[in-house]
Design an enzyme around this catalytic site. Structure first.
Site, mmCIF file in Angstrom:
data_model
loop_
_atom_site.group_PDB
_atom_site.id
_atom_site.type_symbol
_atom_site.label_atom_id
_atom_site.label_comp_id
_atom_site.label_asym_id
_atom_site.label_seq_id
_atom_site.Cartn_x
_atom_site.Cartn_y
_atom_site.Cartn_z
ATOM 1 N N GLU A 161 0.844 -1.201 0.000
ATOM 2 C CA GLU A 161 0.000 0.000 0.000
ATOM 3 C C GLU A 161 0.877 1.249 0.000
ATOM 4 O OE1 GLU A 161 -3.076 -0.421 -0.446
ATOM 5 O OE2 GLU A 161 -3.583 -2.382 0.353
ATOM 6 N N CYS A 202 -7.441 -0.933 8.812
ATOM 7 C CA CYS A 202 -6.100 -0.982 8.213
ATOM 8 C C CYS A 202 -5.697 0.378 7.649
ATOM 9 C CB CYS A 202 -6.042 -2.027 7.094
ATOM 10 S SG CYS A 202 -6.080 -3.726 7.669
ATOM 11 N N HIS A 230 -0.635 -5.587 3.052
ATOM 12 C CA HIS A 230 -1.767 -6.500 3.238
ATOM 13 C C HIS A 230 -1.297 -7.906 2.854
ATOM 14 C CE1 HIS A 230 -5.059 -3.341 3.375
ATOM 15 N NE2 HIS A 230 -5.405 -4.213 4.301
#
Length: 155
Positions: free
Chosen positions: A41, A103, A122
């Site tokens: 991410e 998250c 993730h």
């Protein structure tokens, strides 16, 4: 450190990490629903947190930090990492949307308090093909590459 799936408690823990430990880099790991992907991410988003957490709450104003920037990019270039790293046995992808749940909320909070010196990965749930040992080695490979970007020699 395991963070609860509760917005406010996760935020408190992240702030505590940055104020007490003052790390060079904080790497957060969360579960994805995909069983075959590791997702790197790039940024955290401040607004849009409508889904309720494990305690049935969502953040005030549906945002992480009132008057905070709309998004914060990680100091780690996840796209470069994604292009230059491979882990045999699992696909790695690059993402700019960590999902507007705990998250993403945790990631944005960490980026905010750590001045961009945070990363979020993730990972799939453990399974016969994705064992704890396999996932640990994959994360080690990825995190070492992140540390290289930070200019840290291997430990």
């Amino acid at each position: 450190m395991q963070l609860p799936v509760v917005y406010q408690k996760a935020k408190e823990q992240v702030i505590k990490i940055w104020t007490t430990l003052q790390p060079l880099l904080t790497v957060h790991v969360g579960l994805t629903s995909s069983t075959t992907l590791i997702i790197l991410e790039q940024c955290g988003k401040n607004k849009g947190y409508q889904d309720r957490d494990a305690c049935g709450f969502h953040p005030e104003g549906a945002c992480c930090v009132i008057d905070g920037p709309e998004k914060i990019e990680s100091a780690i270039n996840m796209k470069a990492l994604w292009k230059n790293i491979s882990v045999e046995g699992i696909d790695i992808i690059f993402s700019r949307d960590a999902g507007r749940y705990v998250c993403d909320y945790t990631y944005y909070t960490s980026l905010y308090y750590g001045n961009g010196r945070a990363a979020f990965i993730h990972v799939p749930p453990l399974s016969k093909s994705v064992t704890a040992d396999f996932l640990g080695k994959a994360l080690q490979t990825i995190i070492l590459a992140m540390l290289e970007q930070c200019g840290v020699d291997h430990i």
